[in-house]
Design a protein around this motif. Structure first.
Motif, short mmCIF file in Angstrom:
data_model
loop_
_atom_site.label_atom_id
_atom_site.label_comp_id
_atom_site.label_asym_id
_atom_site.label_seq_id
_atom_site.Cartn_x
_atom_site.Cartn_y
_atom_site.Cartn_z
N PRO A 182 0.89 -1.18 -0.06
CA PRO A 182 0.24 0.04 -0.16
C PRO A 182 0.77 1.26 0.14
O PRO A 182 0.44 2.08 -0.29
N ARG A 183 2.09 1.13 0.62
CA ARG A 183 3.11 2.42 0.14
C ARG A 183 3.54 2.61 -0.96
O ARG A 183 4.35 3.49 -1.09
N LYS A 211 0.37 5.77 2.52
CA LYS A 211 -0.33 5.47 1.23
C LYS A 211 0.22 5.94 0.08
O LYS A 211 0.82 6.98 -0.03
#
Length: 367
Positions: free
Chosen positions: A113-114, A189
């Protein structure tokens, strides 16, 4: 990967092998210390370390290569394993190709997700031209840049792919990628960076849009201050058939150039466009009276903004460039040195070697 210095030392980036702006972006990031793994197709004939593109010796420096066939399910899983530990991925396929391969942004961000997913295209991910082929000359033609660099009497000359591919492409990809990485580090994020060459070149044209709005720029080639119309901002042929570049925009620099040509008695009004044709004729005749290197020596040490137009070979030998170490020779190949220069965490050129995904992941995990 031998480059172990630079301000981006902690970043881990996956580069999907491509042509155009992507390899230069990866080279610059790797020179600045990022650990970039180039994911490339297995070499033809299974010969490890063999590539067939002519830019590899320079553009593929400073990072390792892992050979994966992204049409193979096992190799796609290996790529996703690598993505799981990466800060960013950059790719330069047409829109939808990574999705069809099963490694598009949605899949990659679900694994990490990063992750910052950098996408480099000529026309962008959306729009009526997004799926069309194109090259630098096509992209800059639709932004007004090529027209502005043209001639009123003939089609524009074919420029090097510096404005589109590398200015509007590479540099905007790097800026967007690093900005999104900073955001991911702050928010946790990741996101998709849609780096589009036509967008980037349009942004690079900002000054000329500003001047147009103020009536300071005509939307016609060779009719403005910076497009060759001004006699004091253009190139001139010398007695030996070589050229000098003149860029004395400011009045104090213009005065030094006029004095150097021995034309100070002409009473030129620098910005009087009606006088430009006569001024240009005088300059042509003056510069044609000596060789390029004679003029270069004549104007050396002045602020007349007159410089020799050098070939690539000559540029690598110019005293200013050699003093600054602008070029480095490695294994008989002349490399441009890393830029920009950092005072605390200097960039460096690294070698390349073949690696495996497992080895790369172990290194990224610190095993």
């Amino acid at each position: 990967m031998t480059a172990c210095t630079g301000p981006l030392l902690s970043l881990k980036i996956v580069e999907i092998d491509a042509i155009g702006p992507v390899p230069l972006a990866a080279m610059l990031l790797a020179d600045m210390g990022a650990d970039v793994i180039r994911v490339a197709r297995p070499p033809a004939g299974g010969v490890a370390g063999a590539w067939d593109d002519v830019g590899g010796d320079v553009l593929h420096r400073s990072r390792d290569v892992a050979y994966l066939n992204l049409k193979d399910q096992g190799d796609r899983e290996s790529l996703l394993d690598l993505v799981e530990h990466a800060d960013a991925l950059i790719e330069g396929f047409r829109p939808g190709v990574m999705e069809r391969l099963g490694v598009g942004p949605e899949v990659c961000l679900s694994r990490n997700p990063r992750l910052v997913f950098g996408r480099m295209t000529g026309w962008g991910q959306t729009g009526p031209l997004s799926m069309r082929a194109g090259h630098d000359i096509n992209y800059i033609s639709l932004t007004g840049a090529l027209h502005a660099m043209g001639s009123p009497d003939s089609p524009p000359l074919v420029p090097l792919n510096l404005v589109g591919d590398y200015g509007g492409g590479t540099m905007f990809l790097i800026a967007g990628l690093l900005a999104a990485i900073l955001s991911a580090q702050r928010t946790g994020k990741g996101q998709v960076v849609d780096a589009c060459i036509t967008d980037g070149v349009t942004s690079l044209m900002s000054l000329f849009h500003a001047w147009t709005a103020k009536g300071l720029w005509q939307d016609a080639p060779a009719s403005n201050l910076l497009d060759g119309a001004a006699p004091f901002y253009r190139c001139y042929r010398c007695a030996d058939g070589r050229d000098v570049a003149v860029g004395c925009l400011e009045p104090q620099f213009f005065a030094q150039m006029i004095q150097g040509l021995g034309l100070e008695d002409r009473g030129y009004l620098q910005n009087d466009r009606d006088g430009w044709p006569a001024m240009e004729a005088d300059f042509k005749a003056a510069f044609a009276s000596r060789t390029r290197d004679e003029w270069a020596a004549h104007f050396a040490g002045t602020d007349a903004c007159v410089t020799p137009v050098l070939s690539m070979a000559e540029a690598s030998l110019h005293p200013h460039n050699t003093l600054r170490g602008a070029y480095i020779e490695r294994d008989g190949i002349l490399h441009p040195s890393p830029a920009p220069r950092m005072s605390l965490t200097p960039s460096a050129i690294g070698d390349w070697r073949e690696t495996s995904v497992a080895e790369a992941i172990a290194r990224w995990k610190g095993d």
